[in-house]
Design a protein around this motif. Structure first.
Motif, PDB file in Angstrom:
ATOM      1  N   LEU A  53       0.834  -1.202   0.000  1.00 18.31           N
ATOM      2  CA  LEU A  53       0.000   0.000   0.000  1.00 18.31           C
ATOM      3  C   LEU A  53       0.866   1.249   0.000  1.00 18.31           C
ATOM      4  N   GLU A  54       0.411   2.237  -0.735  1.00 19.08           N
ATOM      5  CA  GLU A  54       1.069   3.545  -0.794  1.00 19.08           C
ATOM      6  C   GLU A  54       0.030   4.596  -0.435  1.00 19.08           C
ATOM      7  N   ASN A  55       0.299   5.364   0.613  1.00 16.87           N
ATOM      8  CA  ASN A  55      -0.599   6.448   1.015  1.00 16.87           C
ATOM      9  C   ASN A  55      -0.052   7.766   0.459  1.00 16.87           C
ATOM     10  N   ILE A  56      -0.280   7.953  -0.842  1.00 14.86           N
ATOM     11  CA  ILE A  56       0.186   9.143  -1.554  1.00 14.86           C
ATOM     12  C   ILE A  56      -0.852   9.545  -2.589  1.00 14.86           C
ATOM     13  N   ALA A  57      -0.736  10.764  -3.060  1.00 10.69           N
ATOM     14  CA  ALA A  57      -1.543  11.213  -4.193  1.00 10.69           C
ATOM     15  C   ALA A  57      -0.647  11.151  -5.425  1.00 10.69           C
ATOM     16  N   LEU A  58      -1.249  10.879  -6.559  1.00 12.88           N
ATOM     17  CA  LEU A  58      -0.491  10.788  -7.801  1.00 12.88           C
ATOM     18  C   LEU A  58      -0.789  11.975  -8.693  1.00 12.88           C
ATOM     19  N   SER A  59       0.259  12.472  -9.296  1.00 14.61           N
ATOM     20  CA  SER A  59       0.129  13.614 -10.188  1.00 14.61           C
ATOM     21  C   SER A  59       1.231  13.511 -11.234  1.00 14.61           C
ATOM     22  N   ASN A  60       1.463  14.596 -11.955  1.00 10.31           N
ATOM     23  CA  ASN A  60       2.541  14.599 -12.939  1.00 10.31           C
ATOM     24  C   ASN A  60       3.764  15.347 -12.414  1.00 10.31           C
ATOM     25  N   LYS A  61       3.815  15.554 -11.095  1.00  8.76           N
ATOM     26  CA  LYS A  61       4.992  16.167 -10.477  1.00  8.76           C
ATOM     27  C   LYS A  61       5.090  15.719  -9.015  1.00  8.76           C
ATOM     28  N   ILE A  62       6.302  15.784  -8.493  1.00  9.18           N
ATOM     29  CA  ILE A  62       6.559  15.419  -7.096  1.00  9.18           C
ATOM     30  C   ILE A  62       6.488  16.695  -6.272  1.00  9.18           C
ATOM     31  N   SER A  63       5.635  16.668  -5.252  1.00  5.70           N
ATOM     32  CA  SER A  63       5.494  17.857  -4.409  1.00  5.70           C
ATOM     33  C   SER A  63       4.761  17.505  -3.124  1.00  5.70           C
ATOM     34  N   SER A  64       4.509  18.520  -2.339  1.00  3.87           N
ATOM     35  CA  SER A  64       3.659  18.417  -1.167  1.00  3.87           C
ATOM     36  C   SER A  64       2.502  19.373  -1.431  1.00  3.87           C
ATOM     37  N   THR A  65       1.292  18.932  -1.168  1.00  2.00           N
ATOM     38  CA  THR A  65       0.138  19.746  -1.527  1.00  2.00           C
ATOM     39  C   THR A  65      -1.035  19.467  -0.591  1.00  2.00           C
ATOM     40  N   ILE A  66      -2.120  20.126  -0.839  1.00  3.49           N
ATOM     41  CA  ILE A  66      -3.351  19.917  -0.075  1.00  3.49           C
ATOM     42  C   ILE A  66      -4.207  18.887  -0.798  1.00  3.49           C
ATOM     43  N   PHE A  67      -4.760  17.969  -0.024  1.00  3.22           N
ATOM     44  CA  PHE A  67      -5.701  16.976  -0.538  1.00  3.22           C
ATOM     45  C   PHE A  67      -7.035  17.245   0.146  1.00  3.22           C
ATOM     46  N   TYR A  68      -8.096  17.252  -0.632  1.00  2.00           N
ATOM     47  CA  TYR A  68      -9.437  17.567  -0.133  1.00  2.00           C
ATOM     48  C   TYR A  68     -10.233  16.277   0.036  1.00  2.00           C
ATOM     49  N   ILE A  69     -10.584  15.983   1.282  1.00  2.00           N
ATOM     50  CA  ILE A  69     -11.342  14.765   1.602  1.00  2.00           C
ATOM     51  C   ILE A  69     -12.802  15.138   1.781  1.00  2.00           C
ATOM     52  N   ASN A  70     -13.650  14.523   0.962  1.00  2.54           N
ATOM     53  CA  ASN A  70     -15.084  14.770   1.060  1.00  2.54           C
ATOM     54  C   ASN A  70     -15.599  14.209   2.383  1.00  2.54           C
ATOM     55  N   LYS A  71     -16.375  14.995   3.101  1.00  2.00           N
ATOM     56  CA  LYS A  71     -16.845  14.613   4.441  1.00  2.00           C
ATOM     57  C   LYS A  71     -17.869  13.486   4.412  1.00  2.00           C
ATOM     58  N   LYS A  72     -18.605  13.323   3.317  1.00  2.00           N
ATOM     59  CA  LYS A  72     -19.661  12.303   3.250  1.00  2.00           C
ATOM     60  C   LYS A  72     -19.383  11.198   2.236  1.00  2.00           C
ATOM     61  N   LYS A  73     -18.742  11.533   1.134  1.00  2.00           N
ATOM     62  CA  LYS A  73     -18.509  10.570   0.057  1.00  2.00           C
ATOM     63  C   LYS A  73     -17.016  10.498  -0.228  1.00  2.00           C
ATOM     64  N   ASN A  74     -16.336   9.534   0.425  1.00  2.00           N
ATOM     65  CA  ASN A  74     -14.876   9.479   0.311  1.00  2.00           C
ATOM     66  C   ASN A  74     -14.382   9.320  -1.126  1.00  2.00           C
ATOM     67  N   TYR A  75     -15.194   8.739  -1.997  1.00  2.00           N
ATOM     68  CA  TYR A  75     -14.785   8.543  -3.389  1.00  2.00           C
ATOM     69  C   TYR A  75     -14.755   9.853  -4.176  1.00  2.00           C
ATOM     70  N   LEU A  76     -15.204  10.942  -3.601  1.00  2.00           N
ATOM     71  CA  LEU A  76     -15.149  12.246  -4.260  1.00  2.00           C
ATOM     72  C   LEU A  76     -13.958  13.087  -3.796  1.00  2.00           C
ATOM     73  N   SER A  77     -13.112  12.542  -2.958  1.00  2.00           N
ATOM     74  CA  SER A  77     -11.929  13.262  -2.476  1.00  2.00           C
ATOM     75  C   SER A  77     -10.988  13.521  -3.650  1.00  2.00           C
ATOM     76  N   GLN A  78     -10.225  14.647  -3.579  1.00  2.00           N
ATOM     77  CA  GLN A  78      -9.480  15.060  -4.767  1.00  2.00           C
ATOM     78  C   GLN A  78      -8.348  16.023  -4.450  1.00  2.00           C
ATOM     79  N   LEU A  79      -7.454  16.175  -5.420  1.00  2.00           N
ATOM     80  CA  LEU A  79      -6.355  17.143  -5.311  1.00  2.00           C
ATOM     81  C   LEU A  79      -6.802  18.545  -5.695  1.00  2.00           C
TER      82      LEU A  79
END
Length: 141
Positions: A53-79
């Motif tokens: 398991l990898e607890n990371i977000a994937l993008s086209n660059k390496i960085s540190s950023t904010i991740f937005y977790i949906n309070k009711k529908k976790n599948y809608l969480s996003q960068l």
């Protein structure tokens, strides 16, 4: 030997199936709360080194950023910053290149081919595909 990458594995609902179809499965999920639950549910496969398991977000660059977790529908969480920001909570997270993670596991497990990649990352799919194509990381399926 077969390896499957479940990119955006969410609650791990596909992991059991993937574990039956491959020798190794790598689940990638940005939401740390979901990863915690997956670790509990699949501790046997993690111990056997069949699941990683990898607890990371994937993008086209390496960085540190904010991740937005949906309070009711976790599948809608996003960068990407959501329009309805009140429905989300923010956490800091590392982003990495998809190709980097895949190459790491291919090397670690001494594999040359990828059997299958499932991609389900809200608002970031294009960045994930761009990185995979630019780095010539092409799965069988």
């Amino acid at each position: 030997m077969k390896i499957i990458f479940d990119i955006g594995c969410n609650e791990g609902q596909n992991l059991e199936y993937f574990l039956k179809k491959a020798d190794y499965v790598v689940g990638i999920e940005a939401n740390p709360f979901l990863i915690k639950n997956i670790k509990k549910k699949f501790q046997k496969d993690l111990r056997k080194k069949k699941l990683f398991l990898e607890n990371i977000a994937l993008s086209n660059k390496i960085s540190s950023t904010i991740f937005y977790i949906n309070k009711k529908k976790n599948y809608l969480s996003q960068l990407e910053k959501p329009k309805n920001i009140s429905e989300f909570r923010k956490i800091n997270i590392e982003t990495k290149l998809t190709s980097q993670i895949i190459k790491k596991y291919l090397k670690k497990l001494k594999l040359k081919n990828i059997e299958f990649i499932k991609i389900d990352v809200e608002t970031s799919s294009e960045k994930v595909f761009e990185d995979l194509l630019n780095n010539k990381v092409i799965p069988k399926f």
